[in-house]
Design a protein around this motif. Structure first.
Motif, mmCIF file in Angstrom:
data_model
loop_
_atom_site.group_PDB
_atom_site.id
_atom_site.type_symbol
_atom_site.label_atom_id
_atom_site.label_comp_id
_atom_site.label_asym_id
_atom_site.label_seq_id
_atom_site.Cartn_x
_atom_site.Cartn_y
_atom_site.Cartn_z
ATOM 1 N N VAL A 117 84.079 51.265 23.900
ATOM 2 C CA VAL A 117 83.825 50.679 25.213
ATOM 3 C C VAL A 117 83.540 49.202 25.006
ATOM 4 C CG1 VAL A 117 82.406 50.758 27.292
ATOM 5 C CG2 VAL A 117 82.842 52.868 26.013
ATOM 6 N N LEU A 118 84.472 48.348 25.451
ATOM 7 C CA LEU A 118 84.296 46.913 25.204
ATOM 8 C C LEU A 118 83.117 46.345 25.971
ATOM 9 C CD1 LEU A 118 87.971 45.591 25.149
ATOM 10 C CD2 LEU A 118 86.570 46.506 23.288
ATOM 11 N N GLY A 119 82.962 46.744 27.228
ATOM 12 C CA GLY A 119 81.811 46.301 28.005
ATOM 13 C C GLY A 119 81.811 44.808 28.275
ATOM 14 N N PRO A 120 80.681 44.280 28.781
ATOM 15 C CA PRO A 120 80.586 42.846 29.085
ATOM 16 C C PRO A 120 80.372 42.050 27.803
ATOM 17 C CG PRO A 120 78.516 43.928 29.607
ATOM 18 C CD PRO A 120 79.463 45.013 29.175
ATOM 19 N N THR A 121 81.343 41.257 27.402
ATOM 20 C CA THR A 121 81.250 40.539 26.127
ATOM 21 C C THR A 121 82.005 39.231 26.186
ATOM 22 O OG1 THR A 121 81.782 40.655 23.760
ATOM 23 C CG2 THR A 121 83.242 41.823 25.258
ATOM 24 N N PHE A 122 81.537 38.259 25.416
ATOM 25 C CA PHE A 122 82.235 36.983 25.272
ATOM 26 C C PHE A 122 83.334 37.060 24.212
ATOM 27 C CE2 PHE A 122 77.943 35.412 26.628
ATOM 28 C CZ PHE A 122 78.334 34.825 27.821
ATOM 29 N N ASP A 123 83.443 38.173 23.503
ATOM 30 C CA ASP A 123 84.315 38.256 22.332
ATOM 31 C C ASP A 123 85.764 37.894 22.622
ATOM 32 O OD1 ASP A 123 82.152 39.006 20.881
ATOM 33 O OD2 ASP A 123 82.720 41.114 20.659
#
Length: 369
Positions: A117-123
């Motif tokens: 689950v990538l979710g909220p990320t700056f990646d």
């Protein structure tokens, strides 16, 4: 020693008034509300809660506002407030396997059980300034996207699937009460529970620097992120009158488990070992860094050689990780040290006089010869 500030009450009152004026800024611009800080500067709020050792987003937002955005000052405020709170009990250990995950990724297993689950990320952002955010009505122009709901079912830890092959160390289980760093002074050598408490309260930048040093070769620490997860977990507390635990709330946590190589010893076959990080709120960088430093500090219990790396020195790391202690000791030198400096000044003047006299005597002797 330094001379305490005495007198000057009027000047101090004026300094406080000026500080309040600077904190408010231009009064023609709407004042920041605590709700705005809590909701829109959530990562700063999370850091203040983690390093302040108090999970309360509203109080963390208040501290950030009062500190004019100086997060270390805000952490100081939260820690000071924390000391005034009564203790009426202790919660049970949280079970992160029951976490409702907003984000869950693994750098070691592509097809992680339960999915990634990538979710909220700056990646995956481009790190380009988004000038749309400068518009006053930016909230009205947000694109419509489908956001995944957090996983509501229990989410087993990915590294638990390595247990079946017996190629990763088993976490020791103990019923011993862990030490409490907020109530007892640290002593060395420190147990792992106390070390982890110190790291989770430690300054993010310092822990990050220590972790980076291990990756550059200043410790034996070739690590993979076995799992990184962010989400909410229930907090339960035993109620003696009821005879069982009840849920008293939820907290958001970031948890990181790293997988590290271990060549084995005379008694332990080659296997993987673990590093661990757990931090309040969404704090990915801090939790990963914490896991790397945790593993570096475990060299002795794993029977490894000490390479002399800073991150392997327990006393060095833990004694310098706390930003409140560091700030206090650093900033106290701007307070009056008049007596100390005068004594140093007189000493230097005396040494200079003696040196001048000696030089004159030497010159006179050379002239006489």
């Amino acid at each position: 020693m330094y001379v305490a500030v005495k007198g000057g009450e009027r000047a101090i009152d004026n300094a406080h008034a000026w500080l309040a004026e600077e904190r408010r800024g231009d009064t023609s611009i709407a004042e920041l509300s605590l709700a705005q800080i809590r909701e829109q500067l959530s990562l700063a709020v999370n850091r203040v809660m983690a390093e302040g050792s108090l999970y309360d987003p509203d109080l963390a937002a208040l501290a950030i506002k009062q500190a004019r955005g100086d997060l270390i000052e805000a952490i100081f405020l939260i820690r000071a407030y924390r000391t005034t709170l009564p203790r009426f009990g202790a919660s049970d250990p949280v079970d992160t396997g029951r976490m409702s995950c907003d984000r869950r990724i693994s750098a070691t297993f592509k097809d992680a059980p339960g999915g990634q689950v990538l979710g909220p990320t700056f990646d995956y952002t481009h790190r380009l300034l988004d000038f749309k955010l400068a518009a006053e009505s930016d909230c009205e122009d947000l694109p419509e996207t489908q956001t995944a709901e957090p996983r509501s079912e229990d989410t087993p830890h990915i590294l638990s699937f390595l247990d079946g092959e017996n190629i990763i160390e088993q976490e020791p289980r103990t019923d011993a009460e862990p030490g409490d760093l907020t109530r007892e002074p640290m002593s060395f050598p420190a147990g792992r529970a106390v070390r982890l408490q110190s790291l989770t309260r430690g300054d993010e930048g310092f822990i990050l620097g220590m972790a980076y040093s291990t990756q550059r070769g200043y410790a034996r620490n070739h690590a993979f992120v076995g799992e990184l997860r962010i989400g909410s977990v229930p907090v339960e507390m035993e109620i003696p009158e009821l005879g069982f635990a009840i849920e008293i709330g939820e907290i958001e946590l970031t948890e990181c488990e790293t997988v590290n190589q271990f060549k084995g010893s005379k008694t332990v076959p080659p296997q993987f070992t673990r590093g661990y990080g757990l931090v309040f709120g969404q704090s990915e960088r801090k939790s990963i860094a914490m896991a790397l430093v945790d593993r570096a500090l475990r060299w002795e219990e794993l029977g490894e050689d000490n390479l002399g790396a800073p991150a392997q020195d327990e006393e060095f790391v833990l004694s310098h990780a706390d930003n409140i202690q560091a700030t206090g000791f650093l900033e106290h030198i701007k307070l009056p040290h008049y007596v100390d400096f005068q004594s140093e000044l007189e000493l230097v003047r005396k040494l200079r006089r003696e040196a001048t006299e000696l030089a004159e005597q030497m010159a006179a002797r050379e002239a006489a010869q």
